[in-house]
Design a protein around this motif. Structure first.
Motif, mmCIF file in Angstrom:
data_model
loop_
_atom_site.group_PDB
_atom_site.id
_atom_site.type_symbol
_atom_site.label_atom_id
_atom_site.label_comp_id
_atom_site.label_asym_id
_atom_site.label_seq_id
_atom_site.Cartn_x
_atom_site.Cartn_y
_atom_site.Cartn_z
ATOM 1 N N GLN A 215 69.633 58.627 62.457
ATOM 2 C CA GLN A 215 68.962 57.336 62.551
ATOM 3 C C GLN A 215 69.924 56.183 62.771
ATOM 4 O O GLN A 215 69.506 55.062 63.044
ATOM 5 C CB GLN A 215 68.133 57.087 61.282
ATOM 6 C CG GLN A 215 66.994 58.078 61.101
ATOM 7 C CD GLN A 215 66.145 57.763 59.885
ATOM 8 O OE1 GLN A 215 66.553 57.007 59.005
ATOM 9 N NE2 GLN A 215 64.961 58.346 59.836
ATOM 10 N N GLN A 216 71.218 56.441 62.652
ATOM 11 C CA GLN A 216 72.202 55.377 62.806
ATOM 12 C C GLN A 216 73.404 55.891 63.586
ATOM 13 O O GLN A 216 73.781 57.059 63.475
ATOM 14 C CB GLN A 216 72.658 54.863 61.437
ATOM 15 C CG GLN A 216 73.414 53.546 61.496
ATOM 16 C CD GLN A 216 73.471 52.879 60.130
ATOM 17 O OE1 GLN A 216 73.137 53.484 59.125
ATOM 18 N NE2 GLN A 216 73.894 51.627 60.092
ATOM 19 N N SER A 217 73.994 55.013 64.391
ATOM 20 C CA SER A 217 75.180 55.360 65.165
ATOM 21 C C SER A 217 76.292 54.367 64.865
ATOM 22 O O SER A 217 76.034 53.199 64.545
ATOM 23 C CB SER A 217 74.877 55.345 66.668
ATOM 24 O OG SER A 217 73.950 56.351 67.005
ATOM 25 N N TYR A 218 77.530 54.849 64.974
ATOM 26 C CA TYR A 218 78.700 54.001 64.770
ATOM 27 C C TYR A 218 79.633 54.171 65.960
ATOM 28 O O TYR A 218 79.871 55.297 66.415
ATOM 29 C CB TYR A 218 79.440 54.384 63.489
ATOM 30 C CG TYR A 218 78.605 54.262 62.239
ATOM 31 C CD1 TYR A 218 78.440 53.032 61.604
ATOM 32 C CD2 TYR A 218 77.969 55.373 61.699
ATOM 33 C CE1 TYR A 218 77.667 52.914 60.459
ATOM 34 C CE2 TYR A 218 77.195 55.272 60.555
ATOM 35 C CZ TYR A 218 77.045 54.039 59.942
ATOM 36 O OH TYR A 218 76.276 53.929 58.810
ATOM 37 N N THR A 219 80.169 53.058 66.443
ATOM 38 C CA THR A 219 81.115 53.086 67.551
ATOM 39 C C THR A 219 82.419 52.447 67.103
ATOM 40 O O THR A 219 82.422 51.390 66.469
ATOM 41 C CB THR A 219 80.557 52.336 68.774
ATOM 42 O OG1 THR A 219 79.386 53.014 69.240
ATOM 43 C CG2 THR A 219 81.584 52.300 69.899
ATOM 44 N N LYS A 232 87.105 59.592 60.487
ATOM 45 C CA LYS A 232 87.391 58.188 60.189
ATOM 46 C C LYS A 232 87.361 57.390 61.491
ATOM 47 O O LYS A 232 88.124 57.666 62.415
ATOM 48 C CB LYS A 232 88.755 58.060 59.507
ATOM 49 C CG LYS A 232 88.807 58.706 58.130
ATOM 50 C CD LYS A 232 90.228 58.855 57.616
ATOM 51 C CE LYS A 232 90.895 57.523 57.383
ATOM 52 N NZ LYS A 232 92.253 57.702 56.789
ATOM 53 N N ILE A 233 86.451 56.422 61.541
ATOM 54 C CA ILE A 233 86.297 55.567 62.717
ATOM 55 C C ILE A 233 86.483 54.112 62.302
ATOM 56 O O ILE A 233 85.834 53.636 61.366
ATOM 57 C CB ILE A 233 84.909 55.744 63.368
ATOM 58 C CG1 ILE A 233 84.770 57.144 63.967
ATOM 59 C CG2 ILE A 233 84.689 54.705 64.457
ATOM 60 C CD1 ILE A 233 83.448 57.370 64.670
ATOM 61 N N ILE A 237 83.292 46.264 62.202
ATOM 62 C CA ILE A 237 82.936 45.749 60.873
ATOM 63 C C ILE A 237 83.632 46.520 59.757
ATOM 64 O O ILE A 237 83.269 46.395 58.590
ATOM 65 C CB ILE A 237 81.410 45.762 60.665
ATOM 66 C CG1 ILE A 237 80.855 47.180 60.845
ATOM 67 C CG2 ILE A 237 80.726 44.795 61.615
ATOM 68 C CD1 ILE A 237 79.374 47.296 60.502
ATOM 69 N N GLY A 238 84.640 47.319 60.127
ATOM 70 C CA GLY A 238 85.401 48.016 59.104
ATOM 71 C C GLY A 238 85.476 49.516 59.319
ATOM 72 O O GLY A 238 84.931 50.057 60.288
ATOM 73 N N LEU A 239 86.156 50.179 58.400
ATOM 74 C CA LEU A 239 86.358 51.622 58.483
ATOM 75 C C LEU A 239 85.096 52.359 58.050
ATOM 76 O O LEU A 239 84.513 52.051 57.008
ATOM 77 C CB LEU A 239 87.528 52.031 57.587
ATOM 78 C CG LEU A 239 87.852 53.524 57.523
ATOM 79 C CD1 LEU A 239 88.333 54.032 58.877
ATOM 80 C CD2 LEU A 239 88.898 53.793 56.444
#
Length: 251
Positions: A215-219, A232-233, A237-239
């Motif tokens: 439901q959520q993605s991080y780039t 670890k990405i 907006i942070g780690l």
């Protein structure tokens, strides 16, 4: 039929089949029936091979389909670090048979050859409530001779990329030799040496990628693994530390 694999570390035994539903399914039945650590289930074909997130794994004869039972004396959280060992073992198989191959490791547990998927790993466990239920089954499918079409991520085989056909029995022998060597090393040294070896061949390290967590993605920029193997990405907006996702490079 069960037989001891020659020249492999003591305690490893092989149960071979022509066809099974899936080697992981057979191995889980054996694990629940107190099969010893080091039991390997191998089949020439699977009718219902399974990958991560319950995806189908096409399993025609000619490739390597197998699973191993391990019984680490650690917490389940620590034991899941073992999921990185198949990639390291397959990397050593490739280095032995196809030394010029351009392979890499795609988080969490795929091996890529020329940036196309060569293998996948599925880790399943007992409920860890008793000593008897503290087991892991690690299944691995390796495309030796052919690869499926119409996949989510481009797939390939060793033969398609190199025109070298590694006999299945040779791949089986050396793959489990290296798996067991890495397992013993992990048991003695912990995850640090495994993580360092994996990161040397990490696909997309220090590059921008997207992790799709459902439901959520991080780039962000892929900067490494934490102490248990989570991704670890570094995002705007942070780690972010990600434990389960599909990941894609953004190019």
């Amino acid at each position: 039929m069960t037989k001891t694999l020659p020249d492999l570390p003591p305690g490893i035994s092989l149960i071979s089949h022509e066809t099974v539903t899936s080697t992981n399914y057979e191995a889980k039945l054996l694990a629940n029936d107190d099969a010893p650590e080091g039991t390997v289930v191998w089949a020439k074909a699977q009718t219902h091979g399974k990958g991560r997130m319950n995806r189908n794994w096409v399993s025609k004869p000619g490739n390597l389909y197998s699973s191993i039972i391990l019984r680490p004396s650690t917490s389940l959280a620590q034991a899941t670090q073992i999921a990185f060992l198949p990639a390291l073992a397959l990397g050593e198989v490739l280095a032995r048979f196809v030394p010029v191959s351009n392979y890499s490791f795609k988080w969490p547990n795929d091996v890529l050859l020329n940036k196309k998927k060569l293998s996948g790993t599925l880790l399943e466990s007992g409920d860890w409530s008793t000593n008897e239920s503290k087991w892991l089954v690690i299944g691995c499918g390796v495309n030796l001779a052919h690869s499926p079409t119409e996949t989510r991520f481009p797939a390939t085989s060793i033969f398609e990329e190199t025109k070298q056909l590694i006999p299945v029995k040779d791949a089986l022998f050396y793959y489990y030799q290296f798996v067991y060597e890495w397992y013993l090393r992990w048991s003695k040294e912990g995850f640090s040496s495994v993580r360092n070896a994996w990161l040397k061949h990490a696909h997309g390290l220090e590059e921008e990628m997207t992790a799709n967590c459902g439901q959520q993605s991080y780039t962000g920029r892929f900067i490494g693994l934490d102490n248990n193997g989570a991704l670890k990405i570094q995002t705007d907006i942070g780690l972010r530390t990600i434990r389960a996702a599909d990941v894609y490079l953004n190019h």
